[in-house]
Design a protein around this motif. Structure first.
Motif, PDB file in Angstrom:
ATOM      1  N   ARG A 126       0.315  19.543 -57.769  1.00 46.84           N
ATOM      2  CA  ARG A 126      -0.706  19.108 -56.825  1.00 46.84           C
ATOM      3  C   ARG A 126      -0.709  20.031 -55.599  1.00 46.84           C
ATOM      4  O   ARG A 126      -1.765  20.468 -55.131  1.00 46.84           O
ATOM      5  CB  ARG A 126      -0.450  17.658 -56.400  1.00 46.84           C
ATOM      6  CG  ARG A 126      -1.615  17.025 -55.677  1.00 46.84           C
ATOM      7  CD  ARG A 126      -1.404  15.549 -55.330  1.00 46.84           C
ATOM      8  NE  ARG A 126      -0.894  14.767 -56.445  1.00 46.84           N
ATOM      9  CZ  ARG A 126       0.234  14.044 -56.412  1.00 46.84           C
ATOM     10  NH1 ARG A 126       0.963  13.993 -55.322  1.00 46.84           N
ATOM     11  NH2 ARG A 126       0.622  13.357 -57.459  1.00 46.84           N
ATOM     12  N   ASN A 127       0.484  20.335 -55.090  1.00 43.68           N
ATOM     13  CA  ASN A 127       0.595  21.239 -53.938  1.00 43.68           C
ATOM     14  C   ASN A 127       0.114  22.641 -54.293  1.00 43.68           C
ATOM     15  O   ASN A 127      -0.544  23.307 -53.491  1.00 43.68           O
ATOM     16  CB  ASN A 127       2.035  21.301 -53.426  1.00 43.68           C
ATOM     17  CG  ASN A 127       2.459  20.007 -52.767  1.00 43.68           C
ATOM     18  OD1 ASN A 127       1.615  19.210 -52.363  1.00 43.68           O
ATOM     19  ND2 ASN A 127       3.753  19.792 -52.668  1.00 43.68           N
ATOM     20  N   LEU A 128       0.430  23.093 -55.473  1.00 43.97           N
ATOM     21  CA  LEU A 128      -0.001  24.412 -55.924  1.00 43.97           C
ATOM     22  C   LEU A 128      -1.522  24.469 -56.021  1.00 43.97           C
ATOM     23  O   LEU A 128      -2.145  25.457 -55.618  1.00 43.97           O
ATOM     24  CB  LEU A 128       0.642  24.725 -57.281  1.00 43.97           C
ATOM     25  CG  LEU A 128       0.407  26.101 -57.860  1.00 43.97           C
ATOM     26  CD1 LEU A 128       1.051  27.162 -56.969  1.00 43.97           C
ATOM     27  CD2 LEU A 128       0.981  26.189 -59.261  1.00 43.97           C
ATOM     28  N   LYS A 129      -2.108  23.397 -56.510  1.00 47.44           N
ATOM     29  CA  LYS A 129      -3.565  23.329 -56.661  1.00 47.44           C
ATOM     30  C   LYS A 129      -4.252  23.345 -55.294  1.00 47.44           C
ATOM     31  O   LYS A 129      -5.261  24.020 -55.105  1.00 47.44           O
ATOM     32  CB  LYS A 129      -3.941  22.064 -57.433  1.00 47.44           C
ATOM     33  CG  LYS A 129      -5.388  21.968 -57.794  1.00 47.44           C
ATOM     34  CD  LYS A 129      -5.639  20.732 -58.638  1.00 47.44           C
ATOM     35  CE  LYS A 129      -7.091  20.601 -58.997  1.00 47.44           C
ATOM     36  NZ  LYS A 129      -7.351  19.400 -59.792  1.00 47.44           N
ATOM     37  N   THR A 130      -3.701  22.607 -54.328  1.00 49.10           N
ATOM     38  CA  THR A 130      -4.314  22.580 -52.997  1.00 49.10           C
ATOM     39  C   THR A 130      -4.155  23.919 -52.290  1.00 49.10           C
ATOM     40  O   THR A 130      -5.027  24.335 -51.531  1.00 49.10           O
ATOM     41  CB  THR A 130      -3.721  21.456 -52.123  1.00 49.10           C
ATOM     42  OG1 THR A 130      -2.319  21.613 -52.044  1.00 49.10           O
ATOM     43  CG2 THR A 130      -4.079  20.098 -52.673  1.00 49.10           C
ATOM     44  N   LYS A 131      -3.063  24.635 -52.520  1.00 54.75           N
ATOM     45  CA  LYS A 131      -2.853  25.948 -51.902  1.00 54.75           C
ATOM     46  C   LYS A 131      -3.816  26.979 -52.474  1.00 54.75           C
ATOM     47  O   LYS A 131      -4.276  27.867 -51.766  1.00 54.75           O
ATOM     48  CB  LYS A 131      -1.412  26.413 -52.096  1.00 54.75           C
ATOM     49  CG  LYS A 131      -0.434  25.707 -51.214  1.00 54.75           C
ATOM     50  CD  LYS A 131       0.957  26.245 -51.411  1.00 54.75           C
ATOM     51  CE  LYS A 131       1.930  25.469 -50.546  1.00 54.75           C
ATOM     52  NZ  LYS A 131       3.298  25.930 -50.714  1.00 54.75           N
ATOM     53  N   THR A 132      -4.114  26.885 -53.750  1.00 51.99           N
ATOM     54  CA  THR A 132      -5.027  27.852 -54.361  1.00 51.99           C
ATOM     55  C   THR A 132      -6.468  27.590 -53.954  1.00 51.99           C
ATOM     56  O   THR A 132      -7.288  28.501 -53.974  1.00 51.99           O
ATOM     57  CB  THR A 132      -4.906  27.836 -55.897  1.00 51.99           C
ATOM     58  OG1 THR A 132      -5.144  26.531 -56.378  1.00 51.99           O
ATOM     59  CG2 THR A 132      -3.552  28.345 -56.336  1.00 51.99           C
TER      60      THR A 132
END
Length: 134
Positions: A126-132
């Motif tokens: 989820r964090n990776l998705k929001t950062k991208t």
């Protein structure tokens, strides 16, 4: 392996034998003392399964020629694993088909660890998705 179906006369004949605990049309349950004695006679005196059962008063034409061998094979396995006490303990139907508590608690602990890992993985993704997206 053919299953033996015992007739009423055969059941009556089997129940007369003092080594039989109970008998139905589909199975014979042997007394615990008999199981221990059979295994000990096999190991200590070297008698074969059929000879031991015949000496104990069983008619091999009724119980079947393979029954003594199969019973002794199972009883020896139990005797090696759990000793004489294993043959004295009835294990069928124990715990209602459930595993013993210690196994259940180990399974629960494993599943809780797996859930925690998967939740952490979801947070990471989820964090990776929001950062991208940013």
């Amino acid at each position: 392996m053919d299953r033996v179906i015992y007739s009423a006369e055969q059941i009556k004949a089997l129940l007369i034998n003092p080594n039989v605990a109970k008998c139905s049309s589909k199975s014979v349950s042997y007394r615990k003392e008999f199981k221990v004695r059979v295994v000990k006679e096999y190991y200590e005196q070297g008698f074969g399964p059929n000879a031991i059962f015949q000496k104990a008063g069983f008619d091999l034409n009724i119980i079947g020629r393979d029954k003594p061998k199969n019973c002794l094979k199972l009883w020896r396995k139990i005797y090696k694993a759990k000793g004489e006490q294993g043959l004295n303990t009835e294990s069928r139907g124990r715990n209602g088909g459930r595993r013993p508590k210690d196994k259940e608690s180990a399974d629960i602990e494993y599943l809780q660890t797996k859930i925690a890992y998967l939740e952490a993985e979801n947070i990471f993704l989820r964090n990776l998705k929001t950062k991208t997206k940013n």
